[in-house]
Design an enzyme around this catalytic site. Structure first.
Site, PDB file in Angstrom:
ATOM      1  N   GLU A  47       0.843  -1.188   0.000  1.00  0.00           N
ATOM      2  CA  GLU A  47       0.000   0.000   0.000  1.00  0.00           C
ATOM      3  C   GLU A  47       0.886   1.250   0.000  1.00  0.00           C
ATOM      4  O   GLU A  47       1.943   1.269   0.669  1.00  0.00           O
ATOM      5  CB  GLU A  47      -0.851  -0.013   1.280  1.00  0.00           C
ATOM      6  CG  GLU A  47      -1.624   1.235   1.579  1.00  0.00           C
ATOM      7  CD  GLU A  47      -2.173   1.241   3.018  1.00  0.00           C
ATOM      8  OE1 GLU A  47      -1.488   0.732   3.920  1.00  0.00           O
ATOM      9  OE2 GLU A  47      -3.300   1.754   3.192  1.00  0.00           O
ATOM     10  N   ASN A 107      -6.989   5.822  -1.786  1.00  0.00           N
ATOM     11  CA  ASN A 107      -5.874   4.928  -1.472  1.00  0.00           C
ATOM     12  C   ASN A 107      -6.068   3.743  -2.409  1.00  0.00           C
ATOM     13  O   ASN A 107      -7.001   2.952  -2.227  1.00  0.00           O
ATOM     14  CB  ASN A 107      -5.957   4.503   0.006  1.00  0.00           C
ATOM     15  CG  ASN A 107      -4.747   3.727   0.461  1.00  0.00           C
ATOM     16  OD1 ASN A 107      -4.023   3.169  -0.365  1.00  0.00           O
ATOM     17  ND2 ASN A 107      -4.524   3.684   1.763  1.00  0.00           N
ATOM     18  N   LYS A 124      -9.431   1.633  -1.871  1.00  0.00           N
ATOM     19  CA  LYS A 124      -9.643   1.104  -0.514  1.00  0.00           C
ATOM     20  C   LYS A 124     -11.020   1.474   0.037  1.00  0.00           C
ATOM     21  O   LYS A 124     -11.421   2.646   0.009  1.00  0.00           O
ATOM     22  CB  LYS A 124      -8.558   1.653   0.410  1.00  0.00           C
ATOM     23  CG  LYS A 124      -8.535   1.087   1.817  1.00  0.00           C
ATOM     24  CD  LYS A 124      -7.307   1.634   2.536  1.00  0.00           C
ATOM     25  CE  LYS A 124      -7.115   1.046   3.914  1.00  0.00           C
ATOM     26  NZ  LYS A 124      -5.874   1.593   4.559  1.00  0.00           N
ATOM     27  N   GLU A 143      -5.952   8.852   7.407  1.00  0.00           N
ATOM     28  CA  GLU A 143      -6.440   8.334   6.119  1.00  0.00           C
ATOM     29  C   GLU A 143      -7.829   8.870   5.803  1.00  0.00           C
ATOM     30  O   GLU A 143      -8.140   9.136   4.636  1.00  0.00           O
ATOM     31  CB  GLU A 143      -6.468   6.796   6.139  1.00  0.00           C
ATOM     32  CG  GLU A 143      -5.097   6.150   6.043  1.00  0.00           C
ATOM     33  CD  GLU A 143      -5.199   4.685   5.731  1.00  0.00           C
ATOM     34  OE1 GLU A 143      -4.829   3.868   6.598  1.00  0.00           O
ATOM     35  OE2 GLU A 143      -5.648   4.323   4.637  1.00  0.00           O
ATOM     36  N   CYS A 168      -4.729  -3.105   3.054  1.00  0.00           N
ATOM     37  CA  CYS A 168      -4.467  -2.903   4.469  1.00  0.00           C
ATOM     38  C   CYS A 168      -5.638  -3.188   5.404  1.00  0.00           C
ATOM     39  O   CYS A 168      -5.948  -4.340   5.648  1.00  0.00           O
ATOM     40  CB  CYS A 168      -3.901  -1.503   4.700  1.00  0.00           C
ATOM     41  SG  CYS A 168      -2.957  -1.448   6.224  1.00  0.00           S
ATOM     42  N   ASN A 193       0.362  -0.978   5.435  1.00  0.00           N
ATOM     43  CA  ASN A 193       1.221  -0.186   6.322  1.00  0.00           C
ATOM     44  C   ASN A 193       0.575  -0.279   7.700  1.00  0.00           C
ATOM     45  O   ASN A 193      -0.512   0.297   7.900  1.00  0.00           O
ATOM     46  CB  ASN A 193       1.262   1.290   5.917  1.00  0.00           C
ATOM     47  CG  ASN A 193       2.029   1.562   4.639  1.00  0.00           C
ATOM     48  OD1 ASN A 193       3.161   2.022   4.666  1.00  0.00           O
ATOM     49  ND2 ASN A 193       1.420   1.295   3.492  1.00  0.00           N
TER      50      ASN A 193
END
Ligand code: ING
Length: 317
Positions: A47, A107, A124, A143, A168, A193
């Protein structure tokens, strides 16, 4: 004839705030060359592989450093060297990056065929963290400020089978694997991450490694799919992030795992026909998944039983 896909999970070590994008891409190219030399059909990067995990920092809207973390297109100018090498080597690439799509930011993970065609693009869905600066935290997880959620999980015919992408935090939600498996996904590629410290509940810190494997092994086994988890690991921006990149078989067994926290290529031959050992037996969805007998719609919370009223005994079943 067996359908074996040789997957290279390319774990990436720390990418610092002042690391030039070209240096990062150079590292990715070196790992791609190693992977190709080891017979890989596809190289899977983490990611946000091109940048530091910048949601750990607060940036004001319009900050040019924040804008610089996003890419408008991948493959594109900043990744041309990587996809040129992929074309030369005949290797597919799965790459996580911060995507700018006009006024929108995601993302994102893309799966790119050796000829440069974008076979799959995923944004994501489970965006964790918070939206505003929270000074109590030793580091931020913004995020939800920097990315919008995507519009769902789709499986794609690729690599001689059916491939699903996730990113993730998605790996912690069972729906991720099931929605992809119901579409036939045989291999699910997931970059991550993951800070080893979780400020909302530090008691979870000691379980970071256990939870990482738990969710991916369960997702693999319960859905008869290969799961490839690829870390950006090590001490990055002062935050220690989990490495432990791993390839997990439909049995739930780890067949290959990274042993460092830096740039490391982990290669595994994934026999996609192993999926049927589970999909055609224990987890034959059509035969054994009793959707019509589930009392709750899968997309809604259940109706929580009422609180017991004082003075009123428990109702007998
Ligand atoms: N990172 C983390 C993850 O889901 C997190 C968020 C960190 C959850 C620590 C729990 C504990 O792995 C991303 N980027 O989703």
């Amino acid at each position: 004839m067996s359908r074996v896909v040789t997957v290279a999970a390319a774990q990436v070590g720390p990418v610092e705030r002042d690391t030039p994008r070209s240096d990062v891409v150079g590292r990715l190219v070196a790992m791609l060359a190693e992977a190709a030399g080891r017979g890989a059909d596809v190289v899977v990067y983490p990611e946000l592989a091109l940048t530091p995990f910048f949601p750990r920092w607060w940036f004001a809207d319009g900050d040019p450093e924040l804008a610089g973390f996003y890419d408008d297109e991948v493959p594109g100018p900043s990744t041309k060297v990587l996809f040129d090498e992929a074309r030369r080597s005949g290797v597919a690439v799965c790459l996580g990056y911060a995507e700018r799509d006009g006024p929108h930011h995601y993302n994102t993970s893309v799966l790119v065929a050796p000829d440069g065609e974008v076979v799959a693009k995923y944004r994501k869905v489970h965006v964790p963290g918070h939206e505003q600066h929270e000074p109590w935290r030793p580091f931020q997880h913004l995020e939800r400020r920097y990315f919008e959620p995507g519009d769902g999980f789709r499986a794609h015919r690729a690599l001689g089978g059916v491939v699903g992408l996730a990113i993730c935090n998605d790996r912690r939600w069972p729906e991720t694997y099931r929605v992809l498996a119901l579409q036939g996904a045989e291999v699910i590629l997931i970059g991550y991450n993951t800070p080893l410290h979780y400020p909302p509940d530090p008691g979870q810190d000691r379980l970071a490694s256990f939870h990482n494997n738990l969710v991916m092994a369960a997702g693999a086994y319960q859905n008869g799919a290969w799961v490839v988890g690829v870390a950006k690991g090590g001490l990055e921006g002062g935050v220690h992030s989990l490495a432990e990149t791993q390839v997990i078989a439909p049995s739930g067994e780890v067949v290959a795992k990274a042993v460092t926290e830096g740039d490391e290529v982990v290669v595994a031959a994934c026999d996609l026909d192993l999926c049927d050992r589970y999909r055609r037996t224990l987890f034959d969805f059509d035969r054994y998944r009793m959707v019509e007998h589930y009392s709750l719609l899968t997309s809604q919370r259940g109706v929580v039983p009422p609180e017991p009223q004082p003075g009123v005994g428990p109702t007998r079943p």
